[in-house]
Design a protein around this motif. Structure first.
Motif, short mmCIF file in Angstrom:
data_model
loop_
_atom_site.label_atom_id
_atom_site.label_comp_id
_atom_site.label_asym_id
_atom_site.label_seq_id
_atom_site.Cartn_x
_atom_site.Cartn_y
_atom_site.Cartn_z
N SER A 192 0.40 18.31 7.01
CA SER A 192 -0.32 17.04 7.09
C SER A 192 0.49 15.87 6.55
O SER A 192 0.16 14.72 6.83
CB SER A 192 -1.64 17.12 6.31
OG SER A 192 -1.41 17.10 4.92
N GLY A 193 1.50 16.16 5.73
CA GLY A 193 2.25 15.10 5.09
C GLY A 193 1.49 14.47 3.94
O GLY A 193 1.91 13.45 3.39
N GLN A 194 0.37 15.08 3.55
CA GLN A 194 -0.47 14.54 2.49
C GLN A 194 -0.86 15.66 1.53
O GLN A 194 -0.61 16.83 1.81
CB GLN A 194 -1.71 13.89 3.11
CG GLN A 194 -1.34 12.76 4.05
CD GLN A 194 -2.47 12.34 4.97
OE1 GLN A 194 -3.46 13.03 5.11
NE2 GLN A 194 -2.31 11.20 5.58
N PRO A 240 0.83 -1.21 0.00
CA PRO A 240 0.00 0.00 0.00
C PRO A 240 0.87 1.26 0.00
O PRO A 240 2.02 1.23 0.42
CB PRO A 240 -0.80 -0.12 1.30
CG PRO A 240 0.02 -0.99 2.19
CD PRO A 240 0.77 -1.93 1.26
N HIS A 241 0.29 2.33 -0.49
CA HIS A 241 0.98 3.63 -0.45
C HIS A 241 1.36 3.91 1.00
O HIS A 241 0.62 3.59 1.93
CB HIS A 241 0.02 4.70 -0.98
CG HIS A 241 0.65 6.03 -1.15
ND1 HIS A 241 0.90 6.87 -0.09
CD2 HIS A 241 1.09 6.68 -2.26
CE1 HIS A 241 1.46 7.98 -0.53
NE2 HIS A 241 1.58 7.89 -1.85
N GLY A 285 -5.58 9.00 3.15
CA GLY A 285 -4.19 9.36 2.91
C GLY A 285 -3.84 9.66 1.47
O GLY A 285 -2.82 10.27 1.20
N ILE A 286 -4.66 9.18 0.54
CA ILE A 286 -4.51 9.49 -0.88
C ILE A 286 -5.91 9.64 -1.46
O ILE A 286 -6.89 9.21 -0.85
CB ILE A 286 -3.71 8.40 -1.66
CG1 ILE A 286 -4.41 7.05 -1.59
CG2 ILE A 286 -2.27 8.32 -1.16
CD1 ILE A 286 -3.79 5.97 -2.48
N ALA A 287 -6.01 10.20 -2.65
CA ALA A 287 -7.33 10.47 -3.25
C ALA A 287 -8.10 9.20 -3.62
O ALA A 287 -9.30 9.27 -3.84
CB ALA A 287 -7.17 11.35 -4.49
N HIS A 288 -7.45 8.05 -3.64
CA HIS A 288 -8.11 6.77 -3.95
C HIS A 288 -8.53 6.00 -2.70
O HIS A 288 -9.05 4.90 -2.81
CB HIS A 288 -7.17 5.87 -4.76
CG HIS A 288 -7.03 6.24 -6.18
ND1 HIS A 288 -6.25 7.29 -6.61
CD2 HIS A 288 -7.57 5.71 -7.30
CE1 HIS A 288 -6.31 7.38 -7.92
NE2 HIS A 288 -7.11 6.43 -8.37
N ALA A 308 -0.82 3.12 4.45
CA ALA A 308 -0.31 2.25 5.51
C ALA A 308 -0.25 2.99 6.85
O ALA A 308 -0.61 2.42 7.89
CB ALA A 308 1.07 1.72 5.14
N ALA A 309 0.17 4.25 6.83
CA ALA A 309 0.25 5.04 8.06
C ALA A 309 -1.14 5.30 8.63
O ALA A 309 -1.34 5.23 9.86
CB ALA A 309 0.96 6.37 7.79
N VAL A 310 -2.12 5.59 7.78
CA VAL A 310 -3.49 5.81 8.25
C VAL A 310 -4.05 4.52 8.84
O VAL A 310 -4.64 4.53 9.92
CB VAL A 310 -4.39 6.33 7.11
CG1 VAL A 310 -5.86 6.33 7.52
CG2 VAL A 310 -3.95 7.74 6.70
#
Length: 163
Positions: A102-104, A3-4, A138-141, A8-10
């Protein structure tokens, strides 16, 4: 496939906090078939009401980051929020400001993330009209299901009217 790192962090943050969805199951980040950078796009892919999407919006509040988790069904009333919080200047953050704090990136900012400890957070009262809401993973997907009460607990957010 790995995973991105943001996903993974989320997921790790959700697991560590013991986050649950409306059915009481552990909250799991799900990868959508298409990017969902807007509440309408996420709701359409999930088959839920747009109001069930918990938009994660980062603002610059007198220069400090402020995360507002708002229902996808409406917009944040920045004048109202600024007045309520005693903030002189409240404005939408630039993409660089969002990434720095946010790191995102915009469109995928998760409300829980170990890279963002202590960011002041508001949770929209409108989210509490639903048993379950969906937040960015954490990502748009990526998105994950959670109850509004769990969202409040995990973020340490202040429940308030933001519209």
């Amino acid at each position: 496939m790995q995973p991105h790192p943001n996903v993974a962090a989320v997921q790790a943050a959700l697991d560590t906090a013991g986050a649950r969805d409306a059915a009481g199951r552990p909250s799991q980040v799900r990868i959508l078939a298409e990017a969902a950078p807007t509440a309408a796009a996420a709701a359409a892919q999930l088959g839920v009401e747009v109001g069930q999407i918990a938009n994660s919006l980062v603002f610059a509040a007198d220069g400090a980051p402020l995360l507002v988790l708002t229902s996808g069904a409406h917009r944040v009333d920045t004048a109202r929020v600024a007045k309520e919080l005693g903030i002189e200047q409240l404005r939408r953050a630039t993409p660089d400001f969002v990434r720095e704090h946010s790191g995102q990136v915009i469109g995928g900012v998760a409300p829980v993330h170990p890279g963002r400890p202590g960011m002041r957070t508001l949770v929209d009262t409108a989210l509490f009209t639903f048993d379950e809401v969906w937040a960015a993973g954490g990502i748009a997907h990526a998105v994950f299901p959670i109850t509004p009460t769990e969202l409040e607990r995990l973020t340490g957010g202040t429940v308030t009217d933001v519209a």
